[in-house]
Design a protein around this motif. Structure first.
Motif, PDB file in Angstrom:
ATOM      1  N   ARG A  70       0.870  -1.182   0.000  1.00 45.96           N
ATOM      2  CA  ARG A  70       0.000   0.000   0.000  1.00 45.96           C
ATOM      3  C   ARG A  70       0.902   1.226   0.000  1.00 45.96           C
ATOM      4  NH1 ARG A  70      -5.296  -1.474   1.233  1.00 45.96           N
ATOM      5  NH2 ARG A  70      -5.814   0.711   1.496  1.00 45.96           N
ATOM      6  N   GLY A 121      -3.668   4.829  -0.066  1.00 44.02           N
ATOM      7  CA  GLY A 121      -4.863   4.450  -0.800  1.00 44.02           C
ATOM      8  C   GLY A 121      -4.639   3.597  -2.030  1.00 44.02           C
ATOM      9  N   SER A 140      -6.008   4.913  -8.769  1.00 42.88           N
ATOM     10  CA  SER A 140      -7.080   5.389  -7.893  1.00 42.88           C
ATOM     11  C   SER A 140      -8.456   5.077  -8.481  1.00 42.88           C
ATOM     12  CB  SER A 140      -6.979   6.905  -7.691  1.00 42.88           C
ATOM     13  OG  SER A 140      -5.812   7.233  -7.000  1.00 42.88           O
ATOM     14  N   ASP A 147      -8.724  -2.483  -6.023  1.00 46.24           N
ATOM     15  CA  ASP A 147      -8.685  -2.300  -4.573  1.00 46.24           C
ATOM     16  C   ASP A 147      -8.219  -0.917  -4.133  1.00 46.24           C
ATOM     17  OD1 ASP A 147      -9.561  -4.912  -3.888  1.00 46.24           O
ATOM     18  OD2 ASP A 147      -7.567  -5.686  -4.379  1.00 46.24           O
ATOM     19  N   SER A 148      -7.789  -0.078  -5.052  1.00 47.36           N
ATOM     20  CA  SER A 148      -7.303   1.252  -4.673  1.00 47.36           C
ATOM     21  C   SER A 148      -8.474   2.201  -4.431  1.00 47.36           C
ATOM     22  CB  SER A 148      -6.384   1.828  -5.756  1.00 47.36           C
ATOM     23  OG  SER A 148      -5.161   1.120  -5.789  1.00 47.36           O
ATOM     24  N   LYS A 149      -8.302   3.059  -3.428  1.00 48.17           N
ATOM     25  CA  LYS A 149      -9.346   4.016  -3.065  1.00 48.17           C
ATOM     26  C   LYS A 149      -9.484   5.097  -4.134  1.00 48.17           C
ATOM     27  CE  LYS A 149      -8.447   3.677   1.881  1.00 48.17           C
ATOM     28  NZ  LYS A 149      -7.920   4.401   3.049  1.00 48.17           N
ATOM     29  N   ARG A 150     -10.697   5.570  -4.295  1.00 42.70           N
ATOM     30  CA  ARG A 150     -10.936   6.740  -5.136  1.00 42.70           C
ATOM     31  C   ARG A 150     -10.538   7.963  -4.320  1.00 42.70           C
ATOM     32  NH1 ARG A 150     -13.607   7.439  -9.490  1.00 42.70           N
ATOM     33  NH2 ARG A 150     -14.733   5.475  -9.388  1.00 42.70           N
ATOM     34  N   GLN A 151      -9.773   8.863  -4.906  1.00 45.94           N
ATOM     35  CA  GLN A 151      -9.349  10.066  -4.195  1.00 45.94           C
ATOM     36  C   GLN A 151     -10.493  11.069  -4.135  1.00 45.94           C
ATOM     37  OE1 GLN A 151      -6.514  10.276  -2.521  1.00 45.94           O
ATOM     38  NE2 GLN A 151      -6.005   8.232  -3.231  1.00 45.94           N
TER      39      GLN A 151
END
Length: 135
Positions: free
Chosen positions: A10, A16, A72, A76-80
């Motif tokens: 991560r 994120g 992003s 699995d990556s968070k949306r900013q």
């Protein structure tokens, strides 16, 4: 003995971004470049037909460390939460990957690779980041 070791990593803004780092089992030269595989459109880090998984493992078996990660808002990556334009967000994510590999693994040179939009994104970052040896 496995040809490489893989682990989840991560990094980036608020940790994120999520990726898989494939490391060779044999020691690698400090001068060796790390490869970074970039998403094609909305396809997550496995790549089309698992291409990025297979490529990362083959490269790691040949002695090249490889990071494949989700941009992003993909996989699995968070949306900013910011309202940054898409291209700027993608470039920020790729640079965050390079910064992570440099800080945590001492990488100094990088090979960026991707298909379609991933290739375009690799080219864009390579133009502005002297650490990129090849795209």
């Amino acid at each position: 003995m496995p040809a490489c070791r893989e682990r989840v990593v991560r990094f980036g803004l608020g940790d994120g971004l999520v990726g898989i780092l494939a490391m060779p089992t044999q020691p690698i030269s400090p001068a060796a470049p790390f490869a970074v595989l970039i998403n094609s459109g909305l396809i997550h880090r496995v790549g089309p037909s698992r291409l990025h998984v297979l490529l990362a493992r083959d490269l790691a078996a040949a002695g090249i460390a490889v990071l494949r990660f989700d941009l992003s808002g993909i996989g699995d990556s968070k949306r900013q939460a910011d309202a940054m334009p898409l291209q700027a967000s993608v470039e920020r994510d790729i640079i965050a990957a390079l910064d992570f590999l440099e800080a945590k693994h001492g990488a100094r040179r990088f090979i960026l690779a991707g298909l379609c939009s991933g290739a375009y994104d690799a080219f864009r970052v390579a133009q502005d980041d002297a650490r990129v040896a090849s795209a």
